[in-house]
Write a protein that holds these residues in place. Structure first.
Motif, mmCIF file in Angstrom:
data_model
loop_
_atom_site.group_PDB
_atom_site.id
_atom_site.type_symbol
_atom_site.label_atom_id
_atom_site.label_comp_id
_atom_site.label_asym_id
_atom_site.label_seq_id
_atom_site.Cartn_x
_atom_site.Cartn_y
_atom_site.Cartn_z
ATOM 1 N N TYR A 738 -23.801 39.554 40.146
ATOM 2 C CA TYR A 738 -23.484 38.813 38.915
ATOM 3 C C TYR A 738 -21.969 38.722 38.783
ATOM 4 C CZ TYR A 738 -28.390 39.427 37.710
ATOM 5 O OH TYR A 738 -29.759 39.380 37.724
ATOM 6 N N VAL A 739 -21.515 37.595 38.255
ATOM 7 C CA VAL A 739 -20.071 37.429 38.097
ATOM 8 C C VAL A 739 -19.716 37.338 36.614
ATOM 9 C CG1 VAL A 739 -20.260 34.930 38.486
ATOM 10 C CG2 VAL A 739 -18.058 36.025 38.741
ATOM 11 N N ALA A 740 -18.661 38.061 36.250
ATOM 12 C CA ALA A 740 -18.075 37.946 34.910
ATOM 13 C C ALA A 740 -16.765 37.194 35.079
ATOM 14 C CB ALA A 740 -17.849 39.327 34.317
ATOM 15 N N PHE A 741 -16.671 36.036 34.445
ATOM 16 C CA PHE A 741 -15.472 35.199 34.600
ATOM 17 C C PHE A 741 -14.286 35.814 33.858
ATOM 18 C CE2 PHE A 741 -16.420 31.063 36.659
ATOM 19 C CZ PHE A 741 -17.749 31.293 36.989
ATOM 20 N N PRO A 742 -13.067 35.463 34.261
ATOM 21 C CA PRO A 742 -11.875 36.009 33.587
ATOM 22 C C PRO A 742 -11.771 35.546 32.132
ATOM 23 C CG PRO A 742 -11.259 34.753 35.563
ATOM 24 C CD PRO A 742 -12.727 34.572 35.380
ATOM 25 N N LYS A 743 -10.916 36.257 31.410
ATOM 26 C CA LYS A 743 -10.748 35.947 29.972
ATOM 27 C C LYS A 743 -10.210 34.543 29.739
ATOM 28 C CE LYS A 743 -10.155 40.538 28.025
ATOM 29 N NZ LYS A 743 -10.091 41.342 29.271
ATOM 30 N N SER A 744 -9.524 33.990 30.744
ATOM 31 C CA SER A 744 -8.925 32.661 30.567
ATOM 32 C C SER A 744 -9.985 31.546 30.555
ATOM 33 C CB SER A 744 -7.945 32.383 31.706
ATOM 34 O OG SER A 744 -8.649 32.211 32.926
ATOM 35 N N THR A 745 -11.197 31.857 30.920
ATOM 36 C CA THR A 745 -12.260 30.831 30.946
ATOM 37 C C THR A 745 -12.577 30.413 29.504
ATOM 38 O OG1 THR A 745 -13.109 32.205 32.728
ATOM 39 C CG2 THR A 745 -14.430 30.313 32.137
ATOM 40 N N PRO A 746 -12.827 29.130 29.272
ATOM 41 C CA PRO A 746 -13.075 28.693 27.889
ATOM 42 C C PRO A 746 -14.202 29.467 27.204
ATOM 43 C CG PRO A 746 -12.843 26.802 29.330
ATOM 44 C CD PRO A 746 -12.825 28.009 30.219
#
Ligand code: BGC
Length: 817
Positions: A738-746
Motif C-alpha cells: 500500500y502506498v501513502a502519498f506525500p503531504k504535498s498531494t492535494p
C-alpha cells in the motif's frame, strides 16, 4: 478537436432526419443543455462536476499497438461493403446470440455472435460454470485469473461466440448494495485493473474478443434506464436514467483506472453503460467516449451500447459509439432496423451528409480489426443451435426463418475444466474467523449440516431467479448460468464424512430451524461440528435492499449456535454481508465462498478438511453495521422531474476501504483480510529506483498507445520484502503493498492505497522474497489542472503486509525534487 456548441447540437444541425416514424436522436440529454441541476459543484476542477463537455470529432483508429496488419485487412473488407451493409453491421439484428451482427455471405463473412457472460455461457448447455468475478478477485491470483479467462473463452469459442460480454469493471463496488458486484471484481481500482488485464489477455489469447463493460461510473442498478411513457414507440421519458456525477480526479483515479488496464490489454470492445455520466447518457457522452476512451486511453477497438442504452442516432455516433445493441425493437417478419436509431436511419444520415462516410467507415473498421487480429475469419466454430432458444433479446420467431445453423448442436464444451474450477473455488474462499482450532476438521464423527444453502437446487438448474432451497453458486440475469451438474456442500461433506464413518444430520429448512428450534431434532449426542450454509442473492436491474444474508439467516445461525458450541458458518454470496453472528462465542469459524460455480461443495470440503490451506483475501470491506458504509445509492427520488435522478459521487476518492481508513472507522474484516491455517510474517521492505532516482513530475509526452501514454506504465520503483511462514503448515501468502502519498498531494488523497500484491507459496518455516514493481501511474495522482498524472514532491511511505490494516514493514522514498 472540434468542440461542438450546444446551439449547434440543439438547432438540429446534427440531427438525423426522422425516418419511418423514428427520430434520429433524442436531444434531451445532450451535454450542456441548461437544466437547473447541471451546476458545477466544485469550481476547482476543469471538467465541471455534473456536466460533461462535448468533444468531437470521434478519433479514428490507427490499429497502433499491434493491430496494424489487422487494420489493413479490415479496411480492405470495408471497401467492399455497400452503405446498407455498413449500417447493418453497426446495428444489432435478431439472431441466435444475445447480440448478432448478421453474416454477409457474398464476402464469406459469417457474422458476429455476442454472448454473455462473465461466469459461463449464459444458460448454456453442456458448458461449465466457473467461479464468479468477485470470487476470482478474492483469489488475488494472477495465474488463476488468466486460467479462468482462458478456459471460459475456450468454451465460448467452441459454442461459436466471437465476443464474450465481459469482463466487468463497472460496477466497481462504490456501494455494496449494487446488484451486480458479483459479476465484477474488487471494490478497488488497482486489484480490479489487474483482474481486467489478466482476464482480457487470456480470453483473447484463446481467440475470443473480450468486452470491457460497463463504461463508466455504472454504480447502481436502480433507475439504470429511463422510465418511459407507455406510448407506441416507448421513446418518451417520464424520468431519465440516473446520472452519476463524478469529478475529474475521482473519475481517473477510481472508475477509469481499471478500464485503462483493459485498453492496455488491447481489449476488442467496450460496452458503454446505461447510466448518464455527468448529465449525459454514457453511450452518447462524447467526453467519455471520444476524449477519455478513444483519446486519452488510446482505445483502438469498438464501443457497443449496453442493451437498449442507445438514446440517439447521430449524437451517439458523433460521440464515439460504434455499434448499437441489440439493435432496435422487434418487428416480426421484417429486418430489425425499423425501430432502431441506427439501421435505416444511419443509412439516411450518411446519404444526406449528416454522418460522414469517413465516420461510418471508422465504425466498421473498428469492429472488424479485432476480428481479423484474432483470426476469427479462419475456421471459426459455427454458432451452436442450442444457444438460440436461450436468447431472450431476439426470440426465435424474429429470426429463425432466415438463419441457417451448421455443425453439431448441444456441443459438450467442458473439457476437464471442472478440476480447475474446484481448485479455483478453494483458492477464492476467504477464511474470516477460525477460533479454538475449529478448522481444519479432524475426522468429526457427528456432523450437523444446516441451512437452505447446503443442499441441491430444487427448482431447476438454470438460474433465473432467487430460490429458497439449494446452494447459490451463481446469480441472476445476464450473468446467469445453467448447471450441468453441481457439487453441493451436502453431497461433498457426506461423501467425505462417510470415509470417517461419521453421522451426518441435515436441517435444510430455515423456517423449520427458526420456528421449531434445533435441539428436538438431533440425537442426544451433541454434534462435534455444525456447518451452517447461508446465502445472499443479487441480480441485474435491482439493487440489494439489505446486506444481511437472505432467508432469515441471522436467526438460523443464532438458533444453531445456541445449541452447538462448534458452529461454522459458510456463506455463498454476491459480496458484502454484515455478520452480526461473528462475535458469537459458539461461532468458531466463518468462510465466505462467494459464488464458486459448479464445484461449490468439493472446493469447500478441500478447505474444511485441510487438503487445501485457505489463502483468499477479501476484495471489499465487511463493516460492523450497514449504516457504517458511505456513498448510499440514489433510490428514493420522490419528485417527478425528468432529470431528477442524480447520484452525486461526493465521497470522491473515499470508495471502500479508502473511506473507512480516511475516517479511522473500525471494521469487522478489512479489505485484503483473510486467514490461513498457518501464520506468516513479513520484514525487510526495501525500495530501489529502476532507472533514475529523480523523476520528472509529469510523464514524458509519448505517442498514445492502447492504455494511454506509455510513460505511465513504465516501471519506476521496485520494492522487495521477505515473507516467512511462521506456522507449521505449508501455504500461500498474499503479501500486499500500500502506498501513502506525500503531504504535498492535494486534499482528499486516501491514507493508503493498494499498489501491489503477490501470491507466493511458502513451506512451513521457510522464507521467500517477494517483489513489487511500481509503474509511474502507481505513484501519481490525476492533476486536474495539468490534465495529467503527476508524481507529487515529498516523501512517500510504502507499507507492506497482509491486509489494508495489517502492515508489517514500511519504507519511504521520494521521486521528485
Ligand atoms: C446488461 C449487459 C449484458 C446485456 C446483454 C444488459 O442488460 O447490462 O451486461 O451483456 O444486457 O444481455
Amino acid at each position: 478537436m472540434k468542440v461542438l456548441t450546444d446551439a449547434m447540437l440543439l438547432s438540429g444541425l446534427l440531427l438525423a432526419p426522422s425516418v419511418s416514424g423514428s427520430t434520429g436522436q433524442t436531444p434531451i440529454d445532450h451535454p450542456g443543455k441548461p437544466f437547473s441541476y447541471v451546476q458545477p459543484r466544485n469550481t476547482s476542477i476543469l471538467t465541471p462536476y455534473g456536466h460533461s463537455p462535448a468533444v468531437h470529432p470521434s478519433p479514428k483508429t490507427s490499429g497502433k499497438g499491434g493491430w496494424e496488419h489487422a487494420l489493413a485487412q479490415a479496411k480492405e473488407f470495408v471497401e467492399k461493403l455497400t452503405l446498407e451493409e455498413k449500417s447493418w453491421m453497426a446495428t444489432g439484428q435478431p439472431g441466435p446470440c444475445v447480440g448478432n451482427v448478421l453474416p454477409i455471405p457474398r464476402l464469406n463473412f459469417t457474422g458476429l455472435c455476442l454472448q454473455n457472460g462473465p461466469q459461463c455461457i449464459e444458460e448454456g448447455t453442456y458448458s461449465s460454470v466457473f467461479i464468479s468475478g468477485v470470487s476470482a478477485a478474492a483469489s488475488w491470483d494472477r495465474k488463476l485469473l488468466y486460467d479462468r479467462g482462458y478456459a471460459l473463452a475456450e468454451e465460448h469459442k467452441a459454442k461459436g461466440s466471437h465476443v464474450i460480454l465481459g469482463p466487468i469493471a463497472g460496477p466497481l463496488g462504490r456501494s455494496p448494495y449494487d446488484g451486480r458486484t458479483w459479476e465484477g471484481f474488487a471494490a478497488d481500482p488497482y486489484l480490479t485493473g489487474v483482474c481486467m488485464e489478466e482476464t482480457i489477455t487470456a480470453m483473447q489469447d484463446a481467440g475470443v474478443q473480450a468486452n470491457a463493460k460497463h463504461f463508466i461510473a455504472n454504480e447502481q442498478e436502480t433507475q439504470r434506464n429511463p422510465t418511459y411513457a407507455p406510448d407506441a414507440n416507448a421513446t418518451t421519458y417520464i424520468q431519465d436514467s440516473v446520472s452519476s456525477n463524478v469529478d475529474d480526479r475521482t473519475l481517473h483515479e477510481i472508475y477509469m483506472w481499471p478500464f485503462a488496464n483493459a485498453a492496455r490489454a488491447r481489449v476488442a470492445s467496450f460496452m458503454c453503460s446505461y447510466n448518464r455520466l455527468n448529465g449525459s447518457h454514457a453511450c452518447q457522452n462524447s467526453y467519455a467516449l471520444n476524449h477519455l476512451l478513444k483519446g486519452e486511453l488510446g482505445f483502438q477497438g469498438y464501443v457497443m451500447s449496453d442493451w437498449g442504452a442507445t438514446h440517439s442516432g447521430v449524437a451517439s455516433i458523433e460521440s464515439g459509439m460504434d455499434m448499437t445493441m441489440p439493435g432496435g425493437f422487434t418487428l416480426y417478419g421484417e429486418m430489425w432496423t425499423e425501430g432502431s436509431y441506427f439501421g435505416k436511419n444511419l443509412t439516411a444520415a450518411v446519404e444526406n451528409g449528416t454522418v460522414s462516410t469517413d465516420r461510418l467507415d471508422d465504425m466498421i473498421v473498428r469492429i472488424m480489426t479485432p476480428y481479423f487480429w484474432l483470426g476469427q475469419d479462419k475456421d471459426y466454430p459455427s454458432v451452436d443451435a442450442s444457444v438460440g432458444p436461450l436468447n431472450v433479446d431476439s426470440p426465435l420467431y424474429t429470426w429463425l426463418y432466415n438463419w441457417t445453423f451448421t455443425g453439431p448442436t448441444n456441443r459438450d464444451v467442458r473439457g476437464n475444466h471442472s478440476e480447475m474450477i474446484r481448485e479455483h473455488g478453494a483458492a477464492s474462499t476467504v477464511l474470516l474467523k477460525n477460533e479454538r482450532n475449529a478448522l481444519p476438521l479432524r475426522k468429526p464423527r457427528n456432523i450437523v449440516v444446516a441451512g437452505n444453502d447446503a443442499g441441491p437446487i430444487t427448482q431447476g438448474s438454470a438460474i433465473h431467479s432467487n430460490y429458497e432451497f439449494g446452494v447459490l453458486a451463481n446469480s441472476g440475469s445476464s450473468g446467469s448460468c445453467r448447471f450441468s451438474y453441481i457439487s453441493t456442500p451436502l453431497d461433498a461433506i457426506t461423501a467425505r464424512a462417510r470415509k470417517d464413518g461419521a453421522l451426518v444430520q441435515t436441517f435444510l429448512n430455515n423456517t423449520q430451524i427458526t420456528e421449531e428450534g434445533m435441539t428436538s431434532l438431533w440425537n442426544p449426542e451433541l454434534p462435534d461440528v455444525c456447518l451452517v450454509f447461508l446465502k445472499a442473492w443479487s441480480e441485474e436491474n435491482v439493487d440489494r435492499r439489505s446486506l444481511d444474508l437472505d432467508w432469515n439467516a441471522n436467526a438460523v445461525v443464532a438458533e444453531v449456535a445456541k445449541n452447538c458450541n462448534n458452529t461454522i458458518v459458510v456463506t455463498h454470496s454476491t459480496g458484502v454481508n454484515v455478520m452480526p453472528f461473528a462475535d458469537h462465542p459458539n461461532v468458531t469459524a466463518i468462510l465466505a465462498a462467494h459464488y464458486p460455480g459448479e464445484e461449490a461443495g468439493n472446493s469447500l470440503v478441500d478447505l474444511l478438511y485441510g487438503d487445501v490451506n485457505p489463502s483468499a483475501k477479501l476484495p471489499y470491506v465487511i463493516a460492523y453495521n450497514e449504516s457504517d458504509y458511505n456513498a448510499p445509492l440514489t433510490t428514493d427520488v420522490l419528485t417527478n422531474g425528468t432529470y431528477d435522478w442524480q447520484s452525486w459521487f461526493d465521497e470522491k476518492l473515499e470508495v471502500g476501504y479508502r473511506y473507512f481508513d480516511a475516517h479511522n472507522l473500525p471494521v469487522r474484516y478489512e479489505f485484503g483480510f483473510g486467514l490461513s491455517y498457518t501464520t506468516f510474517d513479513l520484514a525487510s521492505l526495501t525500495g530501489k529506483a529502476v532507472a533514475t532516482a529523480n523523476l520528472s513530475a509529469l510523464p514524458a509526452q509519448r505517442p498514445i498507445q492502447p492504455g494511454g501514454n506509455p510513460a505511465l506504465w513504465e516501471k519506476v520503483f521496485t520494492l522487495t520484502a521477505v515473507v516467512t511462514n511462521t506456522g507449521t503448515v505449508d501455504g500461500h501468502a498474499i503479501p500486499q503493498l500500500y502506498v501513502a502519498f506525500p503531504k504535498s498531494t492535494p486534499a482528499g488523497t486516501p491514507p493508503s492505497q493498494l499498489r501491489g500484491f503477490d501470491k507466493v507459496w511458502v513451506p512451513a518455516g521457510e522464507t521467500k522474497t517477494v517483489t513489487f514493481d511500481l509503474m509511474r501511474r502507481d505513484v501519481s495522482y490525476w492533476d486536474v489542472v495539468a490534465q495529467d498524472w503527476r508524481i507529487p514532491t515529498g516523501q512517500f511511505t510504502f507499507h507492506a503486509g497482509f491486509s489494508s490494516r495489517d502492515f508489517r514493514a514500511n519504507t519511504t522514498a521520494s521521486f521528485v525534487r
